[in-house]
Design a protein around this motif. Structure first.
Motif, PDB file in Angstrom:
ATOM      1  N   UNK A  58       0.849  -1.188   0.000  1.00 27.26           N
ATOM      2  CA  UNK A  58       0.000   0.000   0.000  1.00 27.26           C
ATOM      3  C   UNK A  58       0.888   1.243   0.000  1.00 27.26           C
ATOM      4  N   UNK A  59       0.566   2.226  -0.834  1.00 26.64           N
ATOM      5  CA  UNK A  59       1.279   3.508  -0.833  1.00 26.64           C
ATOM      6  C   UNK A  59       0.252   4.634  -0.733  1.00 26.64           C
ATOM      7  N   UNK A  60       0.645   5.714  -0.063  1.00 25.08           N
ATOM      8  CA  UNK A  60      -0.266   6.826   0.164  1.00 25.08           C
ATOM      9  C   UNK A  60       0.536   8.119   0.181  1.00 25.08           C
ATOM     10  N   UNK A  61       0.150   9.046  -0.684  1.00 28.91           N
ATOM     11  CA  UNK A  61       0.786  10.364  -0.746  1.00 28.91           C
ATOM     12  C   UNK A  61      -0.205  11.352  -1.337  1.00 28.91           C
ATOM     13  N   UNK A  62      -0.346  12.519  -0.714  1.00 35.51           N
ATOM     14  CA  UNK A  62      -1.197  13.609  -1.189  1.00 35.51           C
ATOM     15  C   UNK A  62      -2.647  13.171  -1.416  1.00 35.51           C
ATOM     16  N   UNK A  63      -3.111  12.284  -0.553  1.00 32.96           N
ATOM     17  CA  UNK A  63      -4.495  11.838  -0.646  1.00 32.96           C
ATOM     18  C   UNK A  63      -4.754  10.777  -1.694  1.00 32.96           C
ATOM     19  N   UNK A  64      -3.725  10.307  -2.346  1.00 34.35           N
ATOM     20  CA  UNK A  64      -3.883   9.249  -3.348  1.00 34.35           C
ATOM     21  C   UNK A  64      -3.330   7.958  -2.758  1.00 34.35           C
ATOM     22  N   UNK A  65      -4.171   6.947  -2.688  1.00 36.54           N
ATOM     23  CA  UNK A  65      -3.783   5.651  -2.155  1.00 36.54           C
ATOM     24  C   UNK A  65      -3.831   4.628  -3.275  1.00 36.54           C
ATOM     25  N   UNK A  66      -2.758   3.848  -3.380  1.00 37.67           N
ATOM     26  CA  UNK A  66      -2.697   2.807  -4.401  1.00 37.67           C
ATOM     27  C   UNK A  66      -2.127   1.537  -3.792  1.00 37.67           C
ATOM     28  N   UNK A  67      -2.361   0.437  -4.464  1.00 28.69           N
ATOM     29  CA  UNK A  67      -1.874  -0.856  -3.994  1.00 28.69           C
ATOM     30  C   UNK A  67      -1.302  -1.630  -5.171  1.00 28.69           C
ATOM     31  N   UNK A  68      -0.435  -2.590  -4.869  1.00 32.28           N
ATOM     32  CA  UNK A  68       0.144  -3.434  -5.903  1.00 32.28           C
ATOM     33  C   UNK A  68       0.720  -4.701  -5.309  1.00 32.28           C
ATOM     34  N   UNK A  69       0.982  -5.660  -6.165  1.00 28.55           N
ATOM     35  CA  UNK A  69       1.536  -6.934  -5.697  1.00 28.55           C
ATOM     36  C   UNK A  69       3.004  -6.800  -5.314  1.00 28.55           C
ATOM     37  N   UNK A  70       3.642  -5.721  -5.733  1.00 29.10           N
ATOM     38  CA  UNK A  70       5.012  -5.417  -5.323  1.00 29.10           C
ATOM     39  C   UNK A  70       5.075  -3.936  -4.969  1.00 29.10           C
ATOM     40  N   UNK A  71       6.126  -3.559  -4.275  1.00 35.77           N
ATOM     41  CA  UNK A  71       6.292  -2.148  -3.924  1.00 35.77           C
ATOM     42  C   UNK A  71       6.404  -1.298  -5.187  1.00 35.77           C
ATOM     43  N   UNK A  72       7.148  -1.771  -6.163  1.00 38.26           N
ATOM     44  CA  UNK A  72       7.332  -1.012  -7.400  1.00 38.26           C
ATOM     45  C   UNK A  72       6.035  -0.893  -8.196  1.00 38.26           C
ATOM     46  N   UNK A  74       3.031  -0.816  -6.907  1.00 35.59           N
ATOM     47  CA  UNK A  74       2.197   0.138  -6.175  1.00 35.59           C
ATOM     48  C   UNK A  74       2.655   1.564  -6.456  1.00 35.59           C
ATOM     49  N   UNK A  75       3.972   1.794  -6.478  1.00 36.77           N
ATOM     50  CA  UNK A  75       4.501   3.128  -6.780  1.00 36.77           C
ATOM     51  C   UNK A  75       4.188   3.531  -8.219  1.00 36.77           C
ATOM     52  N   UNK A  76       4.311   2.605  -9.148  1.00 38.67           N
ATOM     53  CA  UNK A  76       3.986   2.894 -10.552  1.00 38.67           C
ATOM     54  C   UNK A  76       2.512   3.250 -10.701  1.00 38.67           C
ATOM     55  N   UNK A  77       1.653   2.540  -9.970  1.00 40.03           N
ATOM     56  CA  UNK A  77       0.219   2.840 -10.013  1.00 40.03           C
ATOM     57  C   UNK A  77      -0.048   4.227  -9.431  1.00 40.03           C
ATOM     58  N   UNK A  78       0.687   4.613  -8.369  1.00 40.49           N
ATOM     59  CA  UNK A  78       0.519   5.949  -7.786  1.00 40.49           C
ATOM     60  C   UNK A  78       0.907   7.016  -8.809  1.00 40.49           C
ATOM     61  N   UNK A  79       2.011   6.826  -9.493  1.00 41.07           N
ATOM     62  CA  UNK A  79       2.470   7.799 -10.503  1.00 41.07           C
ATOM     63  C   UNK A  79       1.428   7.934 -11.607  1.00 41.07           C
TER      64      UNK A  79
END
Length: 115
Positions: A58-72, A74-79
């Motif tokens: 799970x990643x969360x920044x500036x009110x946007x929360x995303x999830x992924x099967x890997x950390x990368x 999840x970060x790519x989905x946030x971007x």
């Protein structure tokens, strides 16, 4: 006296755009650190997960929360999500600027010109 200021919506849009572009430009192996430096929160999956959501990063920044099967992932989905939320010009697809290419208006000084 009132001063010329960008609204919080405009500031948030610019900050969101800057964060997304910064993360895009950061090499994959350094994105987690950059994300945390921007104030983001990264949560690892639970080792004894009972449901699917608990097994995701799970990643969360500036009110946007995303999830992924890997950390990368999840970060790519946030971007991707953050970039999609930035208003774009219809003419050329560039991000909308609250000043439309102009510098901010000068601030007003109380008491007129001679003060």
């Amino acid at each position: 006296m009132p001063t010329a200021r960008a609204s919080s919506t405009e500031i948030n849009t610019l900050a969101l755009y800057a964060a997304a572009e910064s993360l895009k430009a950061t090499p994959m192996h350094q994105r987690s650190e950059q994300f945390s430096d921007l104030g983001g929160r990264i949560t690892a999956p639970m080792s004894d997960a009972w449901v699917h959501d608990e097994a995701l990063w799970q990643v969360d920044l500036m009110g946007i929360q995303c999830a992924g099967t890997s950390r990368q992932s999840a970060l790519s989905d946030w971007i991707k999500t953050a970039s999609a939320r930035v208003p774009r010009r219809t003419s050329d697809g560039r991000p909308d600027c609250p000043h439309n290419g102009q510098s901010p208006a000068p601030t007003l000084v109380q008491g007129g010109l001679n003060g």
